[in-house]
Write an enzyme that holds these catalytic residues in place. Structure first.
Site, PDB file in Angstrom:
ATOM      1  N   CYS A 228      -1.230   0.727  -3.120  1.00  0.00           N
ATOM      2  CA  CYS A 228      -1.117   1.079  -1.698  1.00  0.00           C
ATOM      3  C   CYS A 228      -1.515   2.521  -1.407  1.00  0.00           C
ATOM      4  O   CYS A 228      -2.065   2.809  -0.348  1.00  0.00           O
ATOM      5  CB  CYS A 228       0.276   0.783  -1.158  1.00  0.00           C
ATOM      6  SG  CYS A 228       1.554   1.918  -1.657  1.00  0.00           S
ATOM      7  N   ASP A 393      -0.366  -0.247   7.708  1.00  0.00           N
ATOM      8  CA  ASP A 393       0.348  -0.577   6.473  1.00  0.00           C
ATOM      9  C   ASP A 393      -0.582  -1.327   5.517  1.00  0.00           C
ATOM     10  O   ASP A 393      -1.058  -2.413   5.843  1.00  0.00           O
ATOM     11  CB  ASP A 393       1.562  -1.443   6.819  1.00  0.00           C
ATOM     12  CG  ASP A 393       2.494  -1.647   5.650  1.00  0.00           C
ATOM     13  OD1 ASP A 393       2.086  -1.360   4.512  1.00  0.00           O
ATOM     14  OD2 ASP A 393       3.636  -2.091   5.865  1.00  0.00           O
ATOM     15  N   HIS A 395       0.206  -2.830   2.784  1.00  0.00           N
ATOM     16  CA  HIS A 395       0.921  -3.846   2.011  1.00  0.00           C
ATOM     17  C   HIS A 395       0.748  -5.241   2.608  1.00  0.00           C
ATOM     18  O   HIS A 395       1.724  -5.950   2.875  1.00  0.00           O
ATOM     19  CB  HIS A 395       2.405  -3.495   1.926  1.00  0.00           C
ATOM     20  CG  HIS A 395       2.688  -2.167   1.325  1.00  0.00           C
ATOM     21  ND1 HIS A 395       2.701  -1.005   2.065  1.00  0.00           N
ATOM     22  CD2 HIS A 395       2.953  -1.803   0.047  1.00  0.00           C
ATOM     23  CE1 HIS A 395       2.978   0.015   1.263  1.00  0.00           C
ATOM     24  NE2 HIS A 395       3.132  -0.437   0.039  1.00  0.00           N
TER      25      HIS A 395
END
Length: 500
Positions: A228, A393, A395
């Site tokens: 990430c 994000d 993820h």
């Protein structure tokens, strides 16, 4: 407190007195229990943390990379009063290829040139997709934290399953937010081989060791659970390229060819110069990072150094002579230059004296965003309203982004996978203190404005600009800078919260 500490010691003594296999199993069970608890908290957070909505009655300005939006904002947003001119469409960041780089001139170089990122080879012996930092560059020493990001991946996947709602936000702000390039976890790409170093397995987080013990032992075909921070760094770099080439007013409805050329550079394929594979290869060569191991802000910054980038060292100190040697080496031609400030603004949380200054970094016209994050994850922050920061994000696992010899062959669906209109936000108090802050300096006027802006902020400044690097023997640095340094040992690093 004394009895608790004694109990802890007795437990440790009991474990140490058992066989190695039993001790290992006990430690694994404890770690697994902690991870289950973390996943449970994330599920509850998802239930009680819906997509943010805007208070229309208050109509507080919302910012996205230096542009301000109100409900009646019609198009591109309002930048701060003092701004420089929009760069021409052909403005590009340029790559520096230092002499220590290894490798051969190959397809990644040609792909870079086709995308309008010219490579300077006048002093280069060879070209690498992501070359090693030039001699004389200092290694960054920002404390970093190993990852545990399964919960973050699960939480993000839930959040992005449904399309975003407008939530009362200015449509122009949502258009801007959606136009930022969003790099996420990918699955099914060409396998990244495992390291044969015996220390490699120990460098992985417990989650990754557990996960890979039941999977393919040859390597990694997905970066889920460990990539990430790399994806956040890719997002920062891709948007710097996009703004440099197309200007800050670019939106998805205008000139998609530029976007295709930039996305091609970040495909999940070794032929793409800024692919996950090349980040990992460079991380192994220059930073001692193993495949599958989490990258922190410092390692990610060093991997980005193949562009014309100015990196700060272990202090948030920018030296003008060093910067100019990168941006304007001959004194006649200023090149658009990306400044990366790798810093830590506290121990476990950001010190409140830095809150206002940190938020202001996203309001500057030179803003490119913040790669860093929140406990158990790394995000790419690009906007702010009040004390809340908006982020993309990474993820969210998606199929691998293929490499296209002709960037025009990218489909709408493939480009759509690099964008989202769904908002996520985080209060500044909940941010992790380790981060990588990016600024794009287009010309000398931009440089002068940026220097003044980072100096005159509310609260305590997080970036300091000095005329000369004291290590060059031309000055002594800023008085009092050493008094602001928080000394951290290697043991402290393990307590930092920037998990993946």
């Amino acid at each position: 407190m004394k009895s608790t500490r004694s109990g802890s010691n007795n437990w440790q003594s009991a474990v140490s007195g058992t066989s190695p296999k039993i001790a290992t199993a006990m430690e694994a069970a404890i770690s697994a229990g902690a991870e289950v608890s973390r996943v449970g908290r994330r599920i509850l957070q998802r239930i009680w943390d819906p997509e943010p909505t805007n208070d229309r009655s208050n109509n507080e300005p919302v910012w996205c990379l230096g542009c301000s939006y109100l409900l009646d904002t019609k198009e591109y947003g309002t930048p701060p009063t003092l701004t420089t001119s929009t760069p021409p469409a052909d403005a590009t960041l340029t790559a520096i290829v230092p002499e220590p780089g290894a490798g051969v001139e190959s397809e990644p170089r040609r792909a870079t040139e086709k995308a309008g990122v010219p490579v300077n080879t006048s002093n280069a012996k060879a070209v690498a997709p992501i070359p090693v930092a030039a001699s004389g560059q200092h290694q960054l020493q920002v404390p970093e934290t190993p990852p545990l990001s399964v919960a973050s991946s699960f939480d993000s996947a839930l959040a992005y399953e449904e399309p975003g709602q407008d939530g009362g936000w200015p449509p122009a702000f949502l258009d801007d937010f959606e136009s930022r390039i969003w790099m996420t976890y990918r699955t099914g790409f060409e396998v990244i081989p495992r390291s044969t170093d015996p220390k490699a397995a120990a460098a992985l987080s417990f989650t990754m060791r557990f996960k890979t013990s039941f999977g393919d032992q040859t390597g990694f075909s997905s970066d889920t659970g460990w990539g990430c921070m790399i994806r956040s760094g890719q997002s920062l770099l891709a948007n710097a390229m996009l703004i440099s080439r197309a200007g800050r007013a670019w939106r998805r409805t205008t000139n998609p060819d530029i976007e295709r050329e930039i996305v091609c550079l970040f495909a999940d394929d070794p032929r793409a110069p800024y692919s996950i594979q090349n980040f990992v290869n460079h991380g192994a060569a220059a930073c001692g990072k193993y495949p599958g191991e989490w990258f922190g802000p410092s390692a990610t910054a060093r991997c980005i150094h193949s562009l014309r980038v100015y990196l700060t060292r272990d202090l948030p100190e920018v030296y003008e002579d060093n910067f100019m040697s990168t941006a304007n080496p001959d004194g006649n031609h200023f090149h658009p230059t990306l400044i990366l400030v790798s810093t830590r603004l506290g121990i476990d949380k950001i010190n409140p004296i830095y809150h206002e200054a940190l938020i202001s970094t996203l309001q500057l016209p030179q803003a490119i965003g913040i790669a860093g994050g929140r406990p158990s994850s790394s995000h790419y922050f690009i906007g702010a309203q009040g004390q809340w920061l908006f982020y993309l994000d990474p993820h969210h696992p998606r199929p691998a982004l293929p490499y296209r010899e002709n960037p025009n062959d990218y489909t709408i669906e493939e480009l759509d996978s690099c964008h989202t209109r769904r908002l996520r936000h985080l209060h500044v108090e909940d941010m992790d203190p380790s981060m990588l802050i990016g600024f794009l300096i287009k010309d000398e006027d931009d440089w002068d404005l940026w220097k003044s802006s980072v100096k005159h902020v509310q609260g305590k400044a997080i970036i300091n600009v000095s005329p000369h690097d004291p290590e060059h023997g031309m000055g002594f640095g800023r008085a009092g800078a050493i008094d602001e340094v928080e000394t951290l040992s290697d043991e402290d690093d393990t307590d930092t919260v920037l998990d993946l």
